[in-house]
Design an enzyme around this catalytic site. Structure first.
Site, short mmCIF file in Angstrom:
data_model
loop_
_atom_site.label_atom_id
_atom_site.label_comp_id
_atom_site.label_asym_id
_atom_site.label_seq_id
_atom_site.Cartn_x
_atom_site.Cartn_y
_atom_site.Cartn_z
N SER A 1 44.47 98.59 14.38
CA SER A 1 44.60 97.79 13.06
C SER A 1 44.24 96.29 13.49
O SER A 1 44.71 95.79 14.56
CB SER A 1 46.04 97.74 12.31
OG SER A 1 46.23 96.92 11.31
N PHE B 1 40.17 96.28 9.34
CA PHE B 1 40.35 95.25 8.69
C PHE B 1 41.32 95.95 7.43
O PHE B 1 42.15 96.70 7.53
CB PHE B 1 39.37 94.34 8.43
CG PHE B 1 39.33 93.41 9.67
CD1 PHE B 1 39.08 93.72 10.94
CD2 PHE B 1 40.09 92.12 9.60
CE1 PHE B 1 39.08 93.28 12.25
CE2 PHE B 1 40.17 91.21 10.70
CZ PHE B 1 39.63 91.90 12.12
N TYR C 1 55.51 97.84 12.88
CA TYR C 1 54.18 98.63 12.75
C TYR C 1 53.35 98.11 13.52
O TYR C 1 52.68 99.17 14.29
CB TYR C 1 53.75 98.91 11.16
CG TYR C 1 52.52 99.37 10.95
CD1 TYR C 1 52.27 100.60 11.08
CD2 TYR C 1 51.39 98.31 10.87
CE1 TYR C 1 50.78 101.15 11.09
CE2 TYR C 1 49.75 98.78 10.75
CZ TYR C 1 49.91 100.38 10.71
OH TYR C 1 48.44 100.58 10.80
N LYS D 1 50.94 99.74 17.18
CA LYS D 1 49.52 99.95 17.37
C LYS D 1 49.38 99.15 18.56
O LYS D 1 47.99 99.74 19.33
CB LYS D 1 48.54 99.15 16.10
CG LYS D 1 48.93 100.00 14.69
CD LYS D 1 48.37 101.25 14.80
CE LYS D 1 48.48 102.21 13.60
NZ LYS D 1 47.93 103.56 13.74
#
Ligand code: NAD
Ligand code: WQD
Length: 346
Positions: free
Chosen positions: A131, A184, A155, A159
Site C-alpha cells: 500500500s 494508491f 495497518y 505492510k
C-alpha cells in the site's frame, strides 16, 4: 506444463477484479479465502463474467499445514503452484489502531505462514498487496519507490513489515523473488456492474461513502477538511480504477514468471495524478447526473494533505499503465452501487 496461480484473499474487492483479468489472460488459478470480509457469491460472479469455473478453498492463511497440503495437491495433479498472489489481509486503518494484535496476526503472521508453506513446497515467487500507506507522509511528491518508508498506523506497519520480511527472504534464498505492489486509492468497479466494493457498515473510505450518499442510504458525505494547502483545500489522492489495478497484477506475475526474476521489487500502482475530494464529488455528480450532498467537517486525524504516485517504474519495467479516467471510475462505481444496493446479498 500448466501451472497454478495461488490467490489468497481472492474473493475480496481487489481479488475478484484480479481473478477476472487472470482468467481472461489464460491463467489457471486456485483461490484461498476465509470469507471473513467477502462471500462465495463474489466468486460466482467472476464465473458469470468469465464463463470459467473458479476453484476455491475456504480457509485461513495462518493455517500453514493446510497450505502445505494445498501446494502438495497441486503438484501431485501436475499443476504446481508457480506464483502466489497474496491479497488476504485486514485493511481498516482505524480498526488497526484499536486492535493492533489482530492486524499483526492476520497480516504478518499470515504472511509468515504462507512463506513457510511456500518454502516447504519449493514455490519461489510471490506478488504481495502492499500500500502507498507504507510511505512516510508529507514530504516530496510524487512518491517514487525510493521514498522513505514510515507508516503512521499499525495497518501500514504490517505492510512495511511484510515488505521487509520479503526482502530478507529473497536475500536468504537467491532463487526466491517477490514483488510488492503499492496500491494508491483503488475505486470503481468492473464495467459489467457484477462485481465491486461493498464495505460492511459505514464506509471508512471516500468513494463508497460517495456512492452510498448518492443512493440515499447515508444522508450526507462528510468532507474531512478544506483547509489543506491543496488546489481547493480538500485532500488530494491518486485514485485508480480497480480494473487497472487488476491488470497490474497480471503484468507483475507475467514479468516474474517469464523472465526468471530474482530479488525483491516494489512497484507503485496509481495513475500519477492527484484528484481532490471536492473534484471527485464534482466528477461523480457530472458523470452520473446525481447529487452528492456534503458537509465540510474538521480534518480526519492521521490524514495527509496530498499523495500521488510516480508510476514510471511499473510503466517501464512491467509495461503497465492505468487506462481509465476519473469519469470511468465514477460511472462504473455508480453502476455497481445501483445494481447491487446490498452488495452480493440477494
Ligand atoms: P478485501 O477485504 O475486500 O479482501 C481481502 C480478502 O481477504 C477478503 O476476501 C477476506 O475475506 C480475506 N481474508 C481476510 N483475512 C483472511 C485470512 N486470515 N485468511 C484467508 N483470507 C482472509 O480487501 P481488498 O480491498 O480487496 O484488499 C486486498 C489487499 O489489498 C489487502 O491486502 C489490502 O490490505 C490491500 N490494499 C487494499 C487497498 C484498498 O484501498 N482497497 C489499498 C492498498 C492495499
Ligand atoms: C481519501 C480522501 C480523506 C472519507 C486509505 C488508507 C490506505 C488505503 C486506502 C488500504 C482523504 C477524504 C474520506 C470521507 C472524506 N487502504 N475523506 N470523507 O485515507 O487516502 O487511504 O484507504 O491500504 O491505507 O489509509 O483513503 O478514501 O479514506 O480518503 O473527506 O468520508 O477522502 O480525508 O483526503 P486514504 P480514503
Amino acid at each position: 506444463m500448466q501451472t497454478t496461480i495461488f490467490v489468497t484473499g481472492g474473493a475480496g474487492y481487489i481479488g475478484v477484479h484480479t481473478l477476472v483479468c487472470l482468467l481472461e489472460a489464460g491463467h489457471r488459478i486456485l483461490v484461498l479465502d476465509d470469507f471473513s470480509n467477502s462471500s462465495p457469491q463474489a466468486l460466482a460472479r467472476v464465473e458469470e463474467i468469465t464463463g470459467i469455473k473458479v476453484p476455491f478453498v475456504q480457509g485461513d492463511v495462518r493455517d500453514t499445514e493446510m497450505l502445505k497440503r494445498l501446494f502438495a495437491d497441486c503438484a501431485a495433479h501436475e499443476v504446481p503452484v508457480s506464483c502466489v498472489l497474496h491479497l488476504a489481509a485486514l485493511k481498516a486503518v482505524g480498526e488497526s489502531v484499536s486492535l493492533p494484535l489482530k492486524y499483526y496476526d492476520v497480516n504478518v503472521t499470515g504472511t509468515l505462514s504462507l512463506l513457510e508453506a511456500m518454502r516447504t513446497a519449493g514455490v519461489k515467487r510471490i506478488v504481495f498487496s502492499s500500500s502507498a500507506t507504507v510511505y512516510r507522509p508529507e514530504t516530496t511528491l510524487p512518491y517514487t519507490e525510493q521514498h522513505a518508508i514510515g507508516p503512521s498506523n499499525p495497518y501500514g506497519q504490517t505492510k512495511a513489515m511484510v515488505e521487509q520480511i520479503l526482502q530478507d527472504f529473497c536475500h536468504a534464498d537467491r532463487d526466491f523473488s517477490a514483488i510488492a505492489l503499492r496500491y494508491f486509492n483503488p475505486i470503481g468497479a468492473h464495467h459489467s456492474g457484477r462485481i465491486g466494493d461493498h464495505p460492511a457498515g459505514i464506509p471508512n473510505n471516500l468513494f463508497p461513502y460517495i456512492t452510498r450518499t448518492a443512493i440515499g442510504s447515508l444522508p450526507v458525505l462528510p468532507v474531512f477538511g478544506t483547509d489543506y494547502s491543496t488546489v481547493d483545500g480538500s485532500g488530494v489522492r491518486d485514485y485508480i480504477h480497480v480494473s487497472d489495478l487488476a491488470t497490474g497484477h497480471v503484468k507483475a506475475i507475467d514479468w516474474l514468471c517469464d523472465n526468471d526474476i530474482q530479488g525483491f521489487h516494489p512497484f507503485n500502482l496509481g495513475t500519477g495524478r492527484g484528484t481532490s475530494v471536492l473534484e471527485l464529488i464534482d466528477a461523480f455528480e457530472t458523470a452520473n447526473g446525481v447529487a452528492v450532498p456534503y458537509e465540510v467537517r474538521a480534518r480526519r486525524s492521521g490524514d495527509s494533505a496530498e499523495a500521488w504516485a510516480d508510476v514510471s517504474a511499473a510503466n517501464l519495467v512491467l509495461n503497465w499503465r492505468a487506462q481509465h479516467t476519473i469519469e470511468d471510475m465514477c460511472r462504473d462505481g455508480w453502476n455497481w452501487q445501483q445494481k447491487n444496493p446490498s452488495g452480493y446479498e440477494k
